[in-house]
Design a protein around this motif. Structure first.
Motif, short mmCIF file in Angstrom:
data_model
loop_
_atom_site.label_atom_id
_atom_site.label_comp_id
_atom_site.label_asym_id
_atom_site.label_seq_id
_atom_site.Cartn_x
_atom_site.Cartn_y
_atom_site.Cartn_z
N MET A 1 0.76 -1.02 -0.04
CA MET A 1 0.22 -0.08 -0.17
C MET A 1 1.04 1.18 0.10
SD MET A 1 -3.05 0.96 2.91
CE MET A 1 -3.09 2.69 3.15
N THR A 2 0.60 2.27 -1.03
CA THR A 2 1.42 3.51 -0.83
C THR A 2 0.54 4.70 -0.45
OG1 THR A 2 2.14 2.77 -2.98
CG2 THR A 2 2.48 5.13 -2.45
N VAL A 3 1.06 5.39 0.47
CA VAL A 3 0.37 6.55 1.18
C VAL A 3 1.01 7.69 0.93
CG1 VAL A 3 -0.29 7.46 3.50
CG2 VAL A 3 -0.28 5.16 3.11
N GLU A 4 0.36 8.84 0.68
CA GLU A 4 0.97 9.99 -0.08
C GLU A 4 0.13 10.96 0.63
OE1 GLU A 4 1.62 10.42 -4.07
OE2 GLU A 4 3.03 8.50 -4.26
N LEU A 5 0.69 12.09 0.82
CA LEU A 5 -0.15 13.34 1.45
C LEU A 5 -0.29 13.89 0.23
CD1 LEU A 5 -1.30 15.34 3.56
CD2 LEU A 5 1.02 16.56 3.32
N ASN A 6 -1.75 14.31 -0.24
CA ASN A 6 -2.26 14.92 -1.46
C ASN A 6 -2.63 16.36 -1.31
OD1 ASN A 6 -4.90 15.61 -2.83
ND2 ASN A 6 -3.59 14.38 -4.27
N HIS A 7 -2.94 16.83 -0.35
CA HIS A 7 -3.48 18.21 0.06
C HIS A 7 -3.42 18.36 1.66
CE1 HIS A 7 -7.48 16.66 -0.17
NE2 HIS A 7 -7.73 17.79 0.46
N ILE A 8 -3.38 19.81 1.79
CA ILE A 8 -3.71 20.20 3.15
C ILE A 8 -4.46 21.54 3.21
CG2 ILE A 8 -1.50 21.41 3.53
CD1 ILE A 8 -1.79 20.71 6.45
N ILE A 9 -5.60 21.65 3.96
CA ILE A 9 -6.39 23.06 3.97
C ILE A 9 -5.72 23.75 4.84
CG2 ILE A 9 -8.60 23.73 4.43
CD1 ILE A 9 -9.99 21.27 3.57
N VAL A 10 -5.48 25.11 4.40
CA VAL A 10 -4.99 26.05 5.21
C VAL A 10 -5.75 27.11 5.18
CG1 VAL A 10 -3.05 27.77 5.53
CG2 VAL A 10 -2.65 25.44 4.15
N GLY A 45 3.78 17.41 -5.83
CA GLY A 45 2.62 17.33 -5.98
C GLY A 45 1.42 17.53 -4.94
N VAL A 46 2.04 17.88 -3.75
CA VAL A 46 1.16 18.25 -2.73
C VAL A 46 0.56 19.52 -2.95
CG1 VAL A 46 1.24 18.44 -0.21
CG2 VAL A 46 2.32 16.58 -0.88
N THR A 47 -0.66 19.84 -2.53
CA THR A 47 -1.12 21.10 -2.85
C THR A 47 -1.39 21.45 -1.41
OG1 THR A 47 -3.47 20.64 -3.16
CG2 THR A 47 -2.24 20.91 -5.06
N LEU A 48 -1.38 22.94 -1.13
CA LEU A 48 -1.72 23.74 0.00
C LEU A 48 -3.21 24.35 -0.64
CD1 LEU A 48 1.22 23.65 0.28
CD2 LEU A 48 0.76 25.15 2.24
N ASP A 49 -4.06 24.08 0.02
CA ASP A 49 -5.34 24.62 -0.47
C ASP A 49 -5.97 25.71 0.70
OD1 ASP A 49 -5.28 22.61 -2.08
OD2 ASP A 49 -6.93 21.57 -1.49
#
Length: 121
Positions: A1-10, A45-49
């Motif tokens: 299983m692969t786990v990656e952070l995709n985005h975080i809400i700021v 590839g991670v976004t700060l939203d």
């Protein structure tokens, strides 16, 4: 299983101002507005939203950068008069640190979040 952070809400008082501020410091482009968010994508590839909000607590975001990106960001920070510190408690103003054999600094974004740049994890 692969786990990656995709985005975080700021949360931000003004999502456009906060996204543009951080994009300018990092030398990136503020992304498009998607729904209630203004996105800022970093190289992995991670976004700060960024999202408009009130009554939020400050967060901490750390950005691992190479030496050239650190130098360029520090130059932009100094040129725009952004206050920075060598430590997360903001006791050593106008200094950088040399933790773990690298360099680092902290600065506040317009929403009061404690942002960090570091060259060595």
């Amino acid at each position: 299983m692969t786990v990656e952070l995709n985005h975080i809400i700021v949360p931000a008082h003004d999502k456009h101002i906060s996204a543009r501020f951080l994009a300018d410091v990092l030398g990136l482009e503020a992304g498009m507005e998607i729904g209630p968010f203004v996105q800022l994508q970093v190289d992995n590839g991670v976004t700060l939203d960024f999202m408009d909000a009130e009554g939020f607590e400050a967060h901490h975001c750390a950005f691992l950068v190479n030496d050239a990106a650190f130098d360029a960001a520090l130059q932009r920070i100094r040129a725009t008069g952004v206050t920075y510190w060598a430590d997360p408690f903001h006791a050593r103003e106008g200094e950088i640190n040399h933790n773990n054999g690298g360099r680092g600094l902290y600065f506040a974004d317009p929403g009061g979040h404690n942002m960090e740049l570091l060259t060595a994890p």
